[in-house]
Design an enzyme around this catalytic site. Structure first.
Site, PDB file in Angstrom:
ATOM      1  N   PRO A 187       0.787  -1.224   0.000  1.00  0.00           N
ATOM      2  CA  PRO A 187       0.000   0.000   0.000  1.00  0.00           C
ATOM      3  C   PRO A 187       0.826   1.285   0.000  1.00  0.00           C
ATOM      4  CG  PRO A 187      -0.077  -1.071   2.143  1.00  0.00           C
ATOM      5  CD  PRO A 187       0.568  -2.035   1.198  1.00  0.00           C
ATOM      6  N   ASN A 188       0.313   2.238  -0.740  1.00  0.00           N
ATOM      7  CA  ASN A 188       0.857   3.606  -0.839  1.00  0.00           C
ATOM      8  C   ASN A 188       2.130   3.704  -1.665  1.00  0.00           C
ATOM      9  OD1 ASN A 188      -1.211   4.791   0.821  1.00  0.00           O
ATOM     10  ND2 ASN A 188      -0.223   3.764   2.558  1.00  0.00           N
ATOM     11  N   ARG A 193       5.380  10.963  -2.452  1.00  0.00           N
ATOM     12  CA  ARG A 193       5.145  10.583  -1.046  1.00  0.00           C
ATOM     13  C   ARG A 193       6.432  10.766  -0.237  1.00  0.00           C
ATOM     14  NH1 ARG A 193       4.618   4.410   1.260  1.00  0.00           N
ATOM     15  NH2 ARG A 193       4.187   5.014   3.412  1.00  0.00           N
ATOM     16  N   TYR A 239      11.463   8.468   1.161  1.00  0.00           N
ATOM     17  CA  TYR A 239      11.361   7.385   0.170  1.00  0.00           C
ATOM     18  C   TYR A 239      12.049   7.693  -1.160  1.00  0.00           C
ATOM     19  CZ  TYR A 239       7.956   5.636   3.524  1.00  0.00           C
ATOM     20  OH  TYR A 239       7.361   5.183   4.667  1.00  0.00           O
ATOM     21  N   ASN A 269       7.945  -5.666  -1.253  1.00  0.00           N
ATOM     22  CA  ASN A 269       7.920  -4.562  -0.304  1.00  0.00           C
ATOM     23  C   ASN A 269       6.483  -4.512   0.209  1.00  0.00           C
ATOM     24  OD1 ASN A 269       7.847  -2.273   1.194  1.00  0.00           O
ATOM     25  ND2 ASN A 269       8.885  -0.967  -0.294  1.00  0.00           N
ATOM     26  N   ALA A 278       3.286  -0.939   4.717  1.00  0.00           N
ATOM     27  CA  ALA A 278       2.792  -0.959   6.107  1.00  0.00           C
ATOM     28  C   ALA A 278       2.365  -2.362   6.557  1.00  0.00           C
ATOM     29  CB  ALA A 278       1.636   0.020   6.261  1.00  0.00           C
ATOM     30  N   GLU A 317      12.609  -9.621   1.271  1.00  0.00           N
ATOM     31  CA  GLU A 317      11.842  -8.461   1.745  1.00  0.00           C
ATOM     32  C   GLU A 317      12.661  -7.207   1.447  1.00  0.00           C
ATOM     33  OE1 GLU A 317      11.244  -8.676   5.972  1.00  0.00           O
ATOM     34  OE2 GLU A 317      10.488  -6.617   6.102  1.00  0.00           O
ATOM     35  N   HIS A 365      12.789  -2.774   1.527  1.00  0.00           N
ATOM     36  CA  HIS A 365      12.238  -1.478   1.936  1.00  0.00           C
ATOM     37  C   HIS A 365      13.124  -0.364   1.417  1.00  0.00           C
ATOM     38  CE1 HIS A 365       9.396  -3.376   4.637  1.00  0.00           C
ATOM     39  NE2 HIS A 365      10.385  -4.169   5.025  1.00  0.00           N
ATOM     40  N   LEU A 366      12.498   0.711   1.021  1.00  0.00           N
ATOM     41  CA  LEU A 366      13.254   1.898   0.581  1.00  0.00           C
ATOM     42  C   LEU A 366      13.966   2.541   1.773  1.00  0.00           C
ATOM     43  CD1 LEU A 366      10.193   2.891  -1.401  1.00  0.00           C
ATOM     44  CD2 LEU A 366      12.404   2.962  -2.542  1.00  0.00           C
ATOM     45  N   ARG A 395      13.425   3.996  12.328  1.00  0.00           N
ATOM     46  CA  ARG A 395      12.283   4.918  12.338  1.00  0.00           C
ATOM     47  C   ARG A 395      11.411   4.674  13.579  1.00  0.00           C
ATOM     48  NH1 ARG A 395       9.532   4.707   6.645  1.00  0.00           N
ATOM     49  NH2 ARG A 395       8.438   6.505   7.560  1.00  0.00           N
ATOM     50  N   ARG A 437       7.448   0.486  13.489  1.00  0.00           N
ATOM     51  CA  ARG A 437       8.000  -0.095  12.249  1.00  0.00           C
ATOM     52  C   ARG A 437       9.124  -1.099  12.538  1.00  0.00           C
ATOM     53  NH1 ARG A 437       5.828   3.348   8.250  1.00  0.00           N
ATOM     54  NH2 ARG A 437       5.513   5.439   9.072  1.00  0.00           N
TER      55      ARG A 437
END
Ligand code: DQA
Length: 161
Positions: free
Chosen positions: A19-20, A27, A32, A83, A86, A107, A109-110, A116, A120
């Site tokens: 998502p997103n 964004r 990102y 990825n 969330a 897996e 992630h950017l 963070r 997360r």
């Protein structure tokens, strides 16, 4: 004399974006990066071609669609790059789907979620992945693809279980 013919079949990798991630480019670019999802998929396709692989890519904002895409991937793909966005931090359903198909998954992630907010820090996905790459922006995807392809080649050569 018998001729020896070698058939070369390109590896097939499914790349899933949660998502997103359709909003990449606009964004929170400070977190990102400024590349759009289309830019990232273009880079991945170039890299895959260099490495003798083909990729299919799919983005969805729906958890169930991700679960279904994972479930349909067995027998079609050699491995998965995901990825989960969330859903990384919330989805037992995604974890169960990945565990059920028994295909190697990386897996990606950017950002670096571990650096963070505390919500997360936990991933439901890491434990069912062969590896994870985070924190290098768009390059995370390229590193993850390279790692996944290497993993599959070494496994198929009989070195990794
Ligand atoms: C993300 C990190 C997640 O925590 C977040 O929810 C995302 C993107 C990343 O690529 O850095 O949507 O997966």
């Amino acid at each position: 004399m018998r001729s020896l013919v070698t058939f070369y079949v390109a590896m097939k990798i499914l790349v899933l974006h949660g998502p997103n991630l359709n909003l990449l480019g606009t964004r929170e670019p400070n977190i990102y990066g400024s590349e759009t999802l289309e830019d990232i998929v273009g880079l991945l396709k170039e890299k895959a071609a260099e490495l003798g692989a083909n990729i299919d890519s799919h983005q969805t904002n729906c958890e169930g669609d991700l679960v279904s895409a994972i479930g349909s991937s067995k027998g079609v793909y050699n491995g998965l790059l995901i990825n989960p966005a969330a859903y990384t931090h919330t989805s037992i359903a995604l974890r169960d789907a990945l565990q059920a198909i028994d295909l190697p998954c990386v897996e990606v992630h950017l950002s670096n979620p571990a650096a963070r907010e505390s919500f997360r820090h936990h991933s439901y996905i890491t434990a069912v992945s062969v590896g994870h790459i985070s924190g290098f922006g768009a390059k995370s995807y390229l590193l993850a693809l390279e790692g996944l392809i290497d993993y599959i080649r070494i496994r198929d050569a009989g070195v990794v279980e």
